[in-house]
Structure formats: C-alpha cells, structure tokens
Design a protein around this motif. Structure first.
Motif, short mmCIF file in Angstrom:
data_model
loop_
_atom_site.label_atom_id
_atom_site.label_comp_id
_atom_site.label_asym_id
_atom_site.label_seq_id
_atom_site.Cartn_x
_atom_site.Cartn_y
_atom_site.Cartn_z
N VAL A 209 1.03 -5.04 30.08
CA VAL A 209 -0.09 -5.64 30.82
C VAL A 209 -0.11 -5.00 32.20
O VAL A 209 0.93 -4.88 32.85
N ALA A 210 -1.30 -4.58 32.62
CA ALA A 210 -1.47 -4.09 33.99
C ALA A 210 -2.49 -4.98 34.67
O ALA A 210 -3.57 -5.25 34.11
N ILE A 211 -2.15 -5.48 35.85
CA ILE A 211 -3.08 -6.38 36.54
C ILE A 211 -3.37 -5.85 37.95
O ILE A 211 -2.55 -5.15 38.55
N ALA A 212 -4.56 -6.18 38.42
CA ALA A 212 -4.91 -5.92 39.82
C ALA A 212 -5.29 -7.25 40.44
O ALA A 212 -6.12 -7.98 39.89
N SER A 213 -4.68 -7.57 41.57
CA SER A 213 -4.92 -8.85 42.22
C SER A 213 -5.04 -8.67 43.72
O SER A 213 -4.31 -7.86 44.32
N ASN A 214 -5.94 -9.42 44.34
CA ASN A 214 -6.08 -9.36 45.79
C ASN A 214 -5.17 -10.36 46.49
O ASN A 214 -5.16 -10.43 47.72
N ASP A 215 -4.39 -11.11 45.74
CA ASP A 215 -3.46 -12.08 46.32
C ASP A 215 -2.03 -11.68 46.02
O ASP A 215 -1.72 -11.21 44.92
N SER A 216 -1.15 -11.91 46.98
CA SER A 216 0.28 -11.72 46.73
C SER A 216 0.77 -12.81 45.78
O SER A 216 0.11 -13.84 45.60
N PHE A 217 1.92 -12.58 45.16
CA PHE A 217 2.43 -13.54 44.18
C PHE A 217 2.58 -14.93 44.79
O PHE A 217 2.35 -15.93 44.12
N GLY A 218 2.94 -15.00 46.06
CA GLY A 218 3.13 -16.29 46.71
C GLY A 218 1.85 -17.08 46.84
O GLY A 218 1.89 -18.31 46.99
N ASP A 219 0.72 -16.39 46.77
CA ASP A 219 -0.59 -17.06 46.90
C ASP A 219 -1.23 -17.35 45.56
O ASP A 219 -2.36 -17.85 45.51
N TRP A 220 -0.54 -17.05 44.47
CA TRP A 220 -1.16 -17.26 43.16
C TRP A 220 -1.33 -18.73 42.80
O TRP A 220 -2.02 -19.05 41.83
N THR A 221 -0.72 -19.62 43.56
CA THR A 221 -0.92 -21.05 43.31
C THR A 221 -2.36 -21.45 43.57
O THR A 221 -2.80 -22.51 43.12
N LYS A 222 -3.13 -20.61 44.28
CA LYS A 222 -4.56 -20.89 44.46
C LYS A 222 -5.32 -20.64 43.16
O LYS A 222 -6.36 -21.25 42.92
N THR A 223 -4.81 -19.72 42.35
CA THR A 223 -5.44 -19.43 41.06
C THR A 223 -4.87 -20.31 39.96
O THR A 223 -5.60 -20.90 39.16
N PHE A 224 -3.54 -20.40 39.92
CA PHE A 224 -2.85 -21.21 38.91
C PHE A 224 -2.30 -22.44 39.64
O PHE A 224 -1.23 -22.37 40.25
N THR A 225 -3.03 -23.52 39.58
CA THR A 225 -2.71 -24.68 40.44
C THR A 225 -1.49 -25.46 39.98
O THR A 225 -0.94 -26.25 40.74
N ASP A 226 -1.05 -25.26 38.74
CA ASP A 226 0.18 -25.89 38.26
C ASP A 226 1.35 -25.00 38.69
O ASP A 226 1.50 -23.88 38.21
N PRO A 227 2.21 -25.47 39.61
CA PRO A 227 3.30 -24.63 40.13
C PRO A 227 4.22 -24.07 39.06
O PRO A 227 4.64 -22.92 39.14
N ARG A 228 4.55 -24.88 38.06
CA ARG A 228 5.46 -24.41 37.01
C ARG A 228 4.80 -23.31 36.18
O ARG A 228 5.44 -22.31 35.85
N LEU A 229 3.55 -23.52 35.84
CA LEU A 229 2.83 -22.51 35.06
C LEU A 229 2.66 -21.24 35.88
O LEU A 229 2.81 -20.12 35.36
#
Length: 265
Positions: A209-229
């Motif tokens: 899998v190759a992904i491009a994201s404008n957010d750092s991993f620490g900010d991915w909780t804005k996209t995936f709101t469940d912290p564990r997921l």
C-alpha cells in the motif's frame, strides 16, 4: 518436391510480402508485420544471416508486445494524469531524498509487500511521487490501482450496503500495489474507517500500500476519530514502511510565483 513448395519458392517479392502480411494478421504479430520490409531491407544491406534477420524481427515483436502490456497496466491503474520521476524537480524540494526515491523505482518494496507513506503539505510533490512510483511498478509488471481515499471508502460503504463487500475487498486484494491518495482530507465515520481498515488488514505483509497524506501520523485522529482504530491503521501502514516527509513548503506555489515574477520582471 511438392507442388506447394515449388509454388512458395517461385513467389515474387510482391507476392511474398503479401503472404507475410496475411500471415502476420492471422498470427496477430503487428510489429513484425509493420517492420518486416524495412528490417528485410536493412538485413540485405548489412548481409545478416537468416538467423540474424529472424532474431531482429522476433526481438522487435517481443519488445513492442512488452511495451503494449506495460501501457495497458498503466491505463488499468486509473491514474488521473501522467506523472514521471524524470519530471520531478528534486532540487526544488530538498526534503525529498532523490536516492531513496530512485531506489523505490526499482520496485523491490512492491515485490516484498512493503508500504510507502508520503507525508506533507499540499504542493510538496506527494501525489506526483505516488503516481510516478505507481507507474514504475505497473511498467515493471505489477498489478496497480490508484484511488482517492474518499472514493475508496464510499465504494466500500456502497458495497457493504449492496451485500457485495467481500467481493469488493477480494478485488482490491488482487492488486499488488494499492495507491491511496489524499488520505486525511476528510473525517471518516466509524463505519468508513472500519471498512478501510479491513482493506489494509487484507494486504498486511502480503501486498503493498502506498499512501499520500497531508497530515502527519499524529494528526490522523482528525480522520480516524476512534483512537484505537487510528493507532491500528498507523501500525499497518508503517510496519516495514518507507516514510518520506515532503515538508510544508509548496514548491508548486514557489514555481508559480517565480513564473509570475519572471513575467513582470
């Protein structure tokens, strides 16, 4: 000697070319058909042996067939536009290690089923690299699919509603490289995030899998709101991954400004 053999030996040049043309059509050898006459003329001038002449024709057919296969794989990947590594300006963005990118172009990471993460702000070259490296993989013979993150999630939700989710997941599992662009541009609800996680889990350590994201991993909780997921998705995408941070300065914007300054200077 049979009548047929005598007839073949008595063919005129024009009749021989017509017979070869017809045979190439029947055998589906378009390159050999197109190049037979000039190759035959060149072989005569260069006094090639019969074996040398035949080798020239067959190698041309094989090379062109390989090129057409590569072009079909690139088209099938669904890239929104053509992007090539040769067009990427590494000098304009020193954050991106040219040597690492050129090593990625060899596609060993795809062969080994490893992930690639391109993280950075808009205009820093993430999508260019994602498409260009995906194109390199397709040309190297891998099955590749490009998709926007939002479109992938919407497709999975619709598949689940239509009770064909397993079929859709299996279809994506057949790709040896899945390129997911614009991950992080929208917040995903629990269901959408769960479905995306299912796709990633199916591919873990087996397909890239190759992904491009404008957010750092620490900010991915804005996209995936469940912290564990969110943590589980980050874990899937970073294990054995190559991570390239493209930075925050838009070189695309810098190039636009430079052109504007040049026009007014």
């Amino acid at each position: 000697m049979t009548t047929t053999m005598k007839h073949q030996r008595g063919l005129t040049e024009q009749a021989a070319e017509a017979a070869i043309d017809q045979a190439c059509r029947m055998l589906r050898l378009p390159t050999l058909r197109a190049q037979f006459v000039p190759t035959a003329d060149a072989a005569e001038r260069e006094q090639l042996s019969y074996r040398g002449f035949l080798a020239e024709l067959l190698m041309a057919e094989c090379e062109d067939r390989q090129r057409r296969r590569s072009e079909r794989r690139v088209r099938a990947a669904g890239f929104p536009r053509s992007k090539w590594l040769t067009d990427f300006d590494f000098d304009a963005n020193p954050n991106i290690p040219a040597a690492v990118v050129r090593t990625l172009a060899i596609c060993e990471w795809v062969k080994n089923g490893h992930p690639l993460c391109l993280i950075g702000d808009s205009g820093t070259g993430k999508s260019h690299l994602l498409i260009a490296l995906g194109t390199e993989a397709a040309m190297a013979g891998f099955r590749v699919k490009y998709v926007l993150a939002a479109r992938l999630v919407n497709e999975l939700v619709e598949a689940a509603d239509d009770l064909v989710l397993s079929k859709t997941v299996a279809r994506y599992a057949r790709y040896e490289l899945l390129c997911i662009d614009e991950l992080g541009y929208m917040e995903l609800d629990k269901r959408g995030a769960d479905l995306l996680f299912q796709i990633l889990t199916e591919r873990e350590e087996t397909a890239s899998v190759a992904i491009a994201s404008n957010d750092s991993f620490g900010d991915w909780t804005k996209t995936f709101t469940d912290p564990r997921l969110c943590a589980a998705i980050v874990d899937r995408l970073t294990f054995n991954a190559t991570i390239i941070e493209t930075g925050t300065d838009s070189y695309r914007l810098a190039q636009t400004r430079a052109r504007a300054d040049g026009a007014t200077g």
